[in-house]
Write a protein that holds these residues in place. Structure first.
Motif, PDB file in Angstrom:
ATOM      1  N   ILE A 164      -4.945  21.478 -23.551  1.00 20.42           N
ATOM      2  CA  ILE A 164      -5.092  23.002 -24.246  1.00 20.42           C
ATOM      3  C   ILE A 164      -3.610  23.246 -24.744  1.00 20.42           C
ATOM      4  O   ILE A 164      -2.786  23.146 -24.136  1.00 20.42           O
ATOM      5  CB  ILE A 164      -5.912  23.837 -23.331  1.00 20.42           C
ATOM      6  CG1 ILE A 164      -7.108  23.331 -23.156  1.00 20.42           C
ATOM      7  CG2 ILE A 164      -5.749  24.947 -23.916  1.00 20.42           C
ATOM      8  CD1 ILE A 164      -7.954  23.980 -21.823  1.00 20.42           C
ATOM      9  N   ALA A 165      -3.860  23.862 -25.997  1.00 19.54           N
ATOM     10  CA  ALA A 165      -2.659  24.323 -26.545  1.00 19.54           C
ATOM     11  C   ALA A 165      -1.990  25.340 -25.544  1.00 19.54           C
ATOM     12  O   ALA A 165      -2.323  26.177 -24.879  1.00 19.54           O
ATOM     13  CB  ALA A 165      -2.957  25.064 -27.955  1.00 19.54           C
ATOM     14  N   LEU A 166      -0.332  25.459 -25.331  1.00 22.16           N
ATOM     15  CA  LEU A 166       0.275  26.327 -24.561  1.00 22.16           C
ATOM     16  C   LEU A 166      -0.164  27.658 -24.599  1.00 22.16           C
ATOM     17  O   LEU A 166       0.333  28.399 -23.697  1.00 22.16           O
ATOM     18  CB  LEU A 166       1.763  25.767 -24.272  1.00 22.16           C
ATOM     19  CG  LEU A 166       2.026  24.415 -23.666  1.00 22.16           C
ATOM     20  CD1 LEU A 166       1.286  23.395 -23.677  1.00 22.16           C
ATOM     21  CD2 LEU A 166       3.484  24.426 -23.664  1.00 22.16           C
ATOM     22  N   ASP A 167      -0.287  28.233 -25.991  1.00 19.34           N
ATOM     23  CA  ASP A 167      -0.687  29.405 -26.028  1.00 19.34           C
ATOM     24  C   ASP A 167      -2.147  29.755 -25.983  1.00 19.34           C
ATOM     25  O   ASP A 167      -2.550  30.986 -26.391  1.00 19.34           O
ATOM     26  CB  ASP A 167       0.019  30.134 -27.347  1.00 19.34           C
ATOM     27  CG  ASP A 167      -0.393  29.275 -28.601  1.00 19.34           C
ATOM     28  OD1 ASP A 167      -1.273  28.113 -28.361  1.00 19.34           O
ATOM     29  OD2 ASP A 167      -0.315  29.623 -29.694  1.00 19.34           O
ATOM     30  N   ALA A 168      -2.968  28.793 -25.653  1.00 23.06           N
ATOM     31  CA  ALA A 168      -4.536  29.061 -25.595  1.00 23.06           C
ATOM     32  C   ALA A 168      -5.051  29.179 -24.222  1.00 23.06           C
ATOM     33  O   ALA A 168      -5.759  30.023 -23.977  1.00 23.06           O
ATOM     34  CB  ALA A 168      -5.084  28.026 -26.366  1.00 23.06           C
ATOM     35  N   GLY A 169      -4.290  28.550 -23.338  1.00 27.81           N
ATOM     36  CA  GLY A 169      -4.880  28.591 -21.961  1.00 27.81           C
ATOM     37  C   GLY A 169      -4.485  29.552 -20.910  1.00 27.81           C
ATOM     38  O   GLY A 169      -4.757  29.698 -19.658  1.00 27.81           O
ATOM     39  N   ARG A 170      -3.681  30.584 -21.590  1.00 26.19           N
ATOM     40  CA  ARG A 170      -3.074  31.663 -20.699  1.00 26.19           C
ATOM     41  C   ARG A 170      -2.946  32.910 -21.937  1.00 26.19           C
ATOM     42  O   ARG A 170      -3.059  32.833 -22.940  1.00 26.19           O
ATOM     43  CB  ARG A 170      -1.695  31.437 -20.084  1.00 26.19           C
ATOM     44  CG  ARG A 170      -0.952  30.864 -21.180  1.00 26.19           C
ATOM     45  CD  ARG A 170       0.352  30.342 -20.495  1.00 26.19           C
ATOM     46  NE  ARG A 170       1.284  29.637 -21.532  1.00 26.19           N
ATOM     47  CZ  ARG A 170       2.541  29.728 -21.502  1.00 26.19           C
ATOM     48  NH1 ARG A 170       3.139  30.020 -20.531  1.00 26.19           N
ATOM     49  NH2 ARG A 170       3.453  28.938 -22.529  1.00 26.19           N
ATOM     50  N   LEU A 171      -2.907  34.082 -21.195  1.00 31.24           N
ATOM     51  CA  LEU A 171      -2.687  35.385 -21.814  1.00 31.24           C
ATOM     52  C   LEU A 171      -1.713  36.368 -21.624  1.00 31.24           C
ATOM     53  O   LEU A 171      -1.441  36.135 -20.249  1.00 31.24           O
ATOM     54  CB  LEU A 171      -4.108  36.056 -21.832  1.00 31.24           C
ATOM     55  CG  LEU A 171      -5.584  35.506 -22.733  1.00 31.24           C
ATOM     56  CD1 LEU A 171      -6.794  36.113 -22.013  1.00 31.24           C
ATOM     57  CD2 LEU A 171      -5.261  35.523 -24.121  1.00 31.24           C
ATOM     58  N   ARG A 172      -0.948  36.702 -22.284  1.00 30.92           N
ATOM     59  CA  ARG A 172       0.329  37.368 -22.234  1.00 30.92           C
ATOM     60  C   ARG A 172       0.163  38.756 -22.604  1.00 30.92           C
ATOM     61  O   ARG A 172       0.671  39.422 -23.606  1.00 30.92           O
ATOM     62  CB  ARG A 172       1.485  37.041 -23.558  1.00 30.92           C
ATOM     63  CG  ARG A 172       2.793  37.237 -22.934  1.00 30.92           C
ATOM     64  CD  ARG A 172       3.648  36.465 -23.914  1.00 30.92           C
ATOM     65  NE  ARG A 172       5.084  36.876 -23.708  1.00 30.92           N
ATOM     66  CZ  ARG A 172       6.044  36.293 -23.256  1.00 30.92           C
ATOM     67  NH1 ARG A 172       5.968  35.130 -22.857  1.00 30.92           N
ATOM     68  NH2 ARG A 172       7.111  36.443 -23.010  1.00 30.92           N
ATOM     69  N   PHE A 173      -0.649  39.670 -21.606  1.00 29.53           N
ATOM     70  CA  PHE A 173      -0.695  40.926 -21.624  1.00 29.53           C
ATOM     71  C   PHE A 173      -1.265  41.471 -20.260  1.00 29.53           C
ATOM     72  O   PHE A 173      -1.371  40.559 -19.249  1.00 29.53           O
ATOM     73  CB  PHE A 173      -1.728  41.667 -22.710  1.00 29.53           C
ATOM     74  CG  PHE A 173      -3.075  41.227 -22.717  1.00 29.53           C
ATOM     75  CD1 PHE A 173      -3.548  39.932 -23.189  1.00 29.53           C
ATOM     76  CD2 PHE A 173      -3.949  42.063 -22.226  1.00 29.53           C
ATOM     77  CE1 PHE A 173      -5.015  39.810 -23.262  1.00 29.53           C
ATOM     78  CE2 PHE A 173      -5.271  41.873 -22.459  1.00 29.53           C
ATOM     79  CZ  PHE A 173      -5.799  40.500 -22.810  1.00 29.53           C
ATOM     80  N   LEU A 174      -1.138  42.684 -19.968  1.00 29.37           N
ATOM     81  CA  LEU A 174      -1.190  43.263 -18.547  1.00 29.37           C
ATOM     82  C   LEU A 174      -2.690  42.566 -18.168  1.00 29.37           C
ATOM     83  O   LEU A 174      -3.710  43.014 -18.594  1.00 29.37           O
ATOM     84  CB  LEU A 174      -1.214  44.615 -18.690  1.00 29.37           C
ATOM     85  CG  LEU A 174      -1.320  45.335 -17.390  1.00 29.37           C
ATOM     86  CD1 LEU A 174      -0.286  45.227 -16.571  1.00 29.37           C
ATOM     87  CD2 LEU A 174      -1.600  46.976 -17.125  1.00 29.37           C
ATOM     88  N   GLY A 175      -2.525  42.052 -17.025  1.00 35.26           N
ATOM     89  CA  GLY A 175      -3.510  41.290 -16.227  1.00 35.26           C
ATOM     90  C   GLY A 175      -3.602  40.042 -16.533  1.00 35.26           C
ATOM     91  O   GLY A 175      -4.291  39.131 -15.577  1.00 35.26           O
ATOM     92  N   GLY A 176      -2.630  39.599 -17.356  1.00 37.27           N
ATOM     93  CA  GLY A 176      -2.264  38.113 -17.633  1.00 37.27           C
ATOM     94  C   GLY A 176      -3.843  37.247 -17.714  1.00 37.27           C
ATOM     95  O   GLY A 176      -4.361  37.711 -18.551  1.00 37.27           O
ATOM     96  N   SER A 177      -3.941  36.057 -17.129  1.00 38.87           N
ATOM     97  CA  SER A 177      -4.938  35.083 -17.466  1.00 38.87           C
ATOM     98  C   SER A 177      -6.125  35.675 -16.735  1.00 38.87           C
ATOM     99  O   SER A 177      -7.189  35.091 -17.264  1.00 38.87           O
ATOM    100  CB  SER A 177      -4.659  33.895 -17.098  1.00 38.87           C
ATOM    101  OG  SER A 177      -3.547  33.284 -18.068  1.00 38.87           O
ATOM    102  N   THR A 178      -6.144  36.672 -16.001  1.00 35.54           N
ATOM    103  CA  THR A 178      -7.589  37.071 -15.780  1.00 35.54           C
ATOM    104  C   THR A 178      -8.291  37.711 -16.484  1.00 35.54           C
ATOM    105  O   THR A 178      -9.458  38.091 -16.703  1.00 35.54           O
ATOM    106  CB  THR A 178      -7.341  38.142 -14.394  1.00 35.54           C
ATOM    107  OG1 THR A 178      -6.647  39.432 -14.844  1.00 35.54           O
ATOM    108  CG2 THR A 178      -6.703  37.657 -13.237  1.00 35.54           C
ATOM    109  N   ASN A 179      -7.626  38.030 -17.876  1.00 35.33           N
ATOM    110  CA  ASN A 179      -8.296  38.788 -18.947  1.00 35.33           C
ATOM    111  C   ASN A 179      -9.238  37.630 -19.653  1.00 35.33           C
ATOM    112  O   ASN A 179     -10.007  37.980 -20.642  1.00 35.33           O
ATOM    113  CB  ASN A 179      -7.116  39.012 -19.845  1.00 35.33           C
ATOM    114  CG  ASN A 179      -6.548  40.339 -19.585  1.00 35.33           C
ATOM    115  OD1 ASN A 179      -7.248  41.475 -19.276  1.00 35.33           O
ATOM    116  ND2 ASN A 179      -5.163  40.297 -19.423  1.00 35.33           N
TER     117      ASN A 179
END
Lengths: 484, 125
Positions: free
Chosen positions: A57-72
């Motif tokens: 998976i693309a490195l900017d697709a499998g994680r999220l960069r805002f408050l809460g992180g990848s729990t979003n």
């Protein structure tokens, strides 16, 4: 310049859990979150990177960069790691944690409360679901019915997004200062390399400032933790904590092949908790899975796996022939037989060459981007095949069904990933084998710690969020003692 | 999905089967195409291995599965091996195989070795 007692880099589940756990202490806590309260494409681009090796998976697709992180974007799947996941297994190179599972037991209840997964049931859940249909009898053997529980917010909306859920508590905590839009661009060490002296911070709007904390906890996620250590190379030329070339190595995820096998239940449809999330009257949401027993794992040297029922399927003529012939041979009635596809979350064995490195390409703040070299050992799949075969054996032995194991090449066609970024700052007592010690402290740097699944030295098959939170709460207790 | 109702191969057919068979036989007789027993009971050409194959309640279905058995020995060798293996009965042999882990993957289906071999024999005759 800001001078908190504790700077937490990253506002994902680890960072937020740590801040909340320490909120009532005397520590002044600065929580530095690169993103804002919601998704922002410009900020998300900071995660972009490149890859080699196996498609991932693309490195900017499998994680999220805002408050809460990848729990979003998580699915809320929770399950504690097993004791065997912490053990040094002679047949798994680089395996073993510096402490046993019981070292986390005291922290799981609080972690369970933070993810809002209801009462702690897991492998005791079987007794709570009998009114909803019988467990699939498996008899004695190496595979048993295990259980996931699911994170839920109030009103049963799945799952708990840590940013939305805990932003208010963070803001109300008098000793906690959440700072959004604050990108740490460097962890600057003292001249002797043994202390964090300061953190360089920048915003995408052009502001730059310095933070001088007494203690720093890096909790930016399994990829970004490694990246920040590697880019901070002004004093330690290979990066902070990378004196033994370990930072970024041993990257792992849980591969999720979606159609590994077909399970036929002779007695008819499986109970609804196989294949769907089922909410019990008293709150918890459950789903059953098939897991190798720890005794089977040790005896047969198989890795962790959690095999789930995916969906009902129709059998072709050969499949029907297999079911009819097998059931007749066993003298079992299969007139109501039902078939289901099975998927799996698997454990990979640690691999130092599955790694993150820096590239010459830079992000908007001038930080080198990451490159992932992804690969998997075929042996990991061979071991999982043994677990499936044991499940097939138990179905026959108990007269409850029959299993078809799909071809290995077909597993890859339906391969998914857990987006569980693990292992890149692995934990080990020996600095030559780990980036952090058993307390999560970076070897050689007295006031720098790492939190999150990047410290997992071996991974198990359980989803990491509940476990990394328990581990973070353990770190919180350590920090309380350290500053007392 | 509904496949079939298991029955004792040595025992009497079920009432449902009798009714369905009678109805089908009547239709066949009227059409003048089949003898009653052609509809009611599956007939197979005699083979040297019928003493083994009789253990299969549905040889046609077994043959479909057995066609996928790779590297199966020749029929005579299969029959020789099976005469010993299924002496206590196919169900007992299948359960013994399962208990001791003697399993074969046939087209991916994890089945007792005795079932795989018997199916392979059915496919070869």
């Amino acid at each position: 310049m800001l001078a908190p007692d504790l700077a937490i880099i990253g506002g994902g589940p680890a960072g937020i859990s740590l801040a909340l756990a320490l909120a009532s202490t005397k520590l002044n806590i600065l929580l530095l979150e690169s993103g804002g309260p919601n998704f922002d494409p410009q900020n998300q681009k900071m995660y972009a990177g490149s890859q080699s090796g196996l498609s991932y998976i693309a490195l900017d697709a499998g994680r999220l960069r805002f408050l809460g992180g990848s729990t979003n974007h998580w699915g809320g799947w929770c399950r504690p790691l097993d004791e065997i996941d912490f053990e040094k297994r002679d047949w798994v190179a680089h395996s073993g944690w510096p402490f046993p599972r019981k070292a986390l037991d005291a922290y799981y209840p609080r972690a369970q409360a933070l993810v809002e997964a209801g009462p702690w049931l897991y492998d005791k859940a079987g007794g709570s679901v009998t009114t909803l249909g019988p467990l699939l009898p498996l008899g004695d053997g190496g595979v048993y019915t295990s259980w996931f529980q699911f994170s839920k917010t109030r009103d049963s909306e799945l799952p708990t997004y840590f940013g939305h859920r805990y932003e208010g508590e963070l803001k109300r905590a008098p000793k906690v200062t959440p700072l959004l839009g604050a990108n740490v661009t460097g962890i600057r060490l003292s001249a002797n390399g043994q202390q964090v002296d300061r953190l360089d911070v920048a915003t995408l709007t052009g502001k730059r400032f310095t933070v001088k904390p007494r203690l720093t906890v890096l909790a930016a996620g399994g990829m970004e933790n490694a990246r920040l250590l590697l880019v901070s190379n002004d004093v330690m030329k290979n990066g902070v904590g990378n004196q033994n070339d370990l930072v970024g190595r041993f990257f792992a995820d849980n591969p999720i092949p979606r159609d590994v096998a077909t399970l036929v239940s002779f007695a008819g449809p499986l109970a609804p908790y196989y294949g769907t999330n089922l909410k019990l009257a008293n709150g918890p949401i459950l789903q059953a899975a098939f897991a190798p027993t720890q005794a089977f794992g040790r005896a047969k040297q198989v890795a962790g796996s959690l095999t789930t029922v995916e969906q009902p399927v129709d059998l072709d003529d050969t499949g029907k022939a297999a079911v009819i012939t097998t059931a007749l041979a066993l003298g079992v009635d299969a007139s109501k037989a039902s078939a289901y596809s099975l998927g799996c979350g698997m454990e990979l064995s640690p691999d130092p060459e599955r790694r993150l490195t820096l590239t010459d390409e830079k992000d908007a703040l001038g930080l080198p981007r990451l490159k992932l070299n992804m690969r998997m050992a075929e042996k990991d799949f061979t071991l999982y095949h043994q677990t499936l075969r044991e499940l097939g054996r138990q179905l026959l032995a108990s007269g409850t069904g029959v299993l078809k194991i799909n071809r290995r090449e077909d597993w890859s066609k339906s391969m998914d990933w857990g987006n569980h970024h693990l292992g890149t700052t692995r934990m080990h007592d020996d600095p030559k084998q780990g980036v952090v010690n058993a307390d999560g402290q970076v070897h050689g740097v007295n006031n720098l710690y790492v939190a999150g699944s990047s410290v997992f030295p071996t991974y198990g098959a359980s989803n990491p969020t509940l476990n990394l939170i328990a581990l973070t709460l353990r770190l919180a207790d350590h920090l309380k003692k350290a500053v007392a | 999905m509904t496949f079939f109702k298991a029955q004792n191969p040595q025992g009497a057919p079920s009432r449902r089967t009798l009714i369905a068979g009678a109805a089908a036989a009547s239709a066949a007789v009227v059409a003048g195409l089949y003898r009653f027993t052609d509809v009611f009971v599956k007939h197979y050409a005699p083979t040297p291995y019928d003493d083994v194959l009789v253990a299969l309640a549905d040889r046609q279905q077994a043959a479909k599965l057995g066609a996928l058995v790779s590297d199966a020995p020749a029929p005579q060798a299969l029959a020789t091996k099976l005469r010993g293996a299924i002496k206590p009965g196919l169900a007992a042999a299948a359960r013994a195989d399962t208990a001791s882990g003697r399993l074969t993957e046939v087209g991916g289906w994890v089945v007792p070795e005795s079932v795989a071999l018997l199916s392979a024999l059915a496919a070869k005759v």
